[in-house]
Write a protein that holds these residues in place. Sequence first.
Motif, PDB file in Angstrom:
ATOM      1  N   PHE A 127       6.802   4.083   3.618  1.00  0.00           N
ATOM      2  CA  PHE A 127       7.581   2.450   3.013  1.00  0.00           C
ATOM      3  C   PHE A 127       8.595   2.168   3.978  1.00  0.00           C
ATOM      4  N   HIS A 128       9.330   3.238   4.228  1.00  0.00           N
ATOM      5  CA  HIS A 128      10.644   2.883   5.222  1.00  0.00           C
ATOM      6  C   HIS A 128      10.061   2.354   6.470  1.00  0.00           C
ATOM      7  N   ARG A 129       9.005   3.303   7.128  1.00  0.00           N
ATOM      8  CA  ARG A 129       8.493   2.650   8.413  1.00  0.00           C
ATOM      9  C   ARG A 129       7.809   1.239   8.311  1.00  0.00           C
ATOM     10  N   SER A 130       7.030   0.971   7.344  1.00  0.00           N
ATOM     11  CA  SER A 130       6.448  -0.480   6.853  1.00  0.00           C
ATOM     12  C   SER A 130       7.525  -1.472   7.006  1.00  0.00           C
ATOM     13  N   MET A 131       8.694  -1.054   6.329  1.00  0.00           N
ATOM     14  CA  MET A 131       9.735  -1.858   6.267  1.00  0.00           C
ATOM     15  C   MET A 131      10.571  -2.195   7.591  1.00  0.00           C
ATOM     16  N   LYS A 139       0.846  -1.282  -0.158  1.00  0.00           N
ATOM     17  CA  LYS A 139      -0.168  -0.159   0.033  1.00  0.00           C
ATOM     18  C   LYS A 139       0.987   1.385   0.007  1.00  0.00           C
ATOM     19  N   ALA A 140       2.024   1.178   0.882  1.00  0.00           N
ATOM     20  CA  ALA A 140       2.799   2.392   0.745  1.00  0.00           C
ATOM     21  C   ALA A 140       3.556   2.415  -0.605  1.00  0.00           C
ATOM     22  N   LEU A 141       3.869   1.475  -1.198  1.00  0.00           N
ATOM     23  CA  LEU A 141       4.383   1.553  -2.589  1.00  0.00           C
ATOM     24  C   LEU A 141       3.405   2.085  -3.588  1.00  0.00           C
ATOM     25  N   GLN A 142       2.061   1.737  -3.470  1.00  0.00           N
ATOM     26  CA  GLN A 142       1.032   2.207  -4.267  1.00  0.00           C
ATOM     27  C   GLN A 142       0.988   3.802  -4.175  1.00  0.00           C
ATOM     28  N   TRP A 143       1.018   4.141  -2.790  1.00  0.00           N
ATOM     29  CA  TRP A 143       0.604   5.472  -2.420  1.00  0.00           C
ATOM     30  C   TRP A 143       1.959   6.399  -2.968  1.00  0.00           C
ATOM     31  N   LEU A 144       3.218   5.660  -2.865  1.00  0.00           N
ATOM     32  CA  LEU A 144       4.347   6.465  -3.474  1.00  0.00           C
ATOM     33  C   LEU A 144       4.251   6.656  -5.108  1.00  0.00           C
ATOM     34  N   GLU A 145       3.749   5.574  -5.637  1.00  0.00           N
ATOM     35  CA  GLU A 145       3.420   5.532  -7.083  1.00  0.00           C
ATOM     36  C   GLU A 145       2.686   6.525  -7.445  1.00  0.00           C
ATOM     37  N   GLU A 146       1.532   6.919  -6.749  1.00  0.00           N
ATOM     38  CA  GLU A 146       0.286   7.747  -7.184  1.00  0.00           C
ATOM     39  C   GLU A 146       1.126   9.302  -6.782  1.00  0.00           C
ATOM     40  N   GLU A 147       1.878   9.258  -5.781  1.00  0.00           N
ATOM     41  CA  GLU A 147       2.440  10.686  -5.461  1.00  0.00           C
ATOM     42  C   GLU A 147       3.462  11.183  -6.533  1.00  0.00           C
ATOM     43  N   ILE A 148       4.142  10.029  -6.968  1.00  0.00           N
ATOM     44  CA  ILE A 148       5.292  10.271  -8.019  1.00  0.00           C
ATOM     45  C   ILE A 148       4.576  10.544  -9.313  1.00  0.00           C
TER      46      ILE A 148
END
Length: 229
Positions: A146-150, A123-132
């Motif tokens: 993303f880093h927090r979830s890792m 979900k964090a990766l999808q959010w990052l993709e949307e932001e980018i």
Amino acid sequence: MTREKLSQTISRELLKMIESGKYPPGSKLPTEMELAAQFGVSRIPIREALSVLRAAGVITSRQGGGSFVEERIGSSILHNLRIETDDIEWITHLFEIRKILEPEAAALAAQRRTPEHLERMRKALQWLEEEIADENKIGMEADLEFHRSMFLATQNPVMIQTLESLAPLYERTMSITLKPNVGLKSKRKSVYQEHLHIFQAIESEEPELAKVHCAIHLRNAEKKLSLYF
């Protein structure tokens, strides 16, 4: 003078030339050989200096065609490559910690992640993709999530607490290293791909690969800081 310091000096000088208009947006930089002659050095520090400028989103390389100043580079992007002197030391220290902690966290996450952890990372990766995809957004919040979830996937409470205690400094650093990518589609895509590779290695339960991809991501982020010293 060490090679690293020499390359940093050259990268800053090239940045000044770009900022002054000597090399305007879209223009081609001299070849590595020409720059080496201009600065009176070998091609090695020139190559390293150009690598720093590429990581910062200032120039781009075309296969067989040399290095070009980004078409969309402008005063706003160059302004984003400025940093308060008081912050430099703290951010440098943070990167030292990040290079120790994060590759190991990625490796542990690959060994210990649960389906729930993977879902949060996805979900964090999808959010990052949307932001980018939105060229006006930095993507800092999604990046940090993303880093927090890792870190959560490591299931190591000390590691998790360490990240949380450093969160404000993380945010400050990310705001600096991500801002130059605003409006630069290729650089933003590269940032996303680096996170995607980390996620895929964790998903595939490959700790060493996750560690390598995380180290590459941090190295590319750290290169931008070379312009501030």
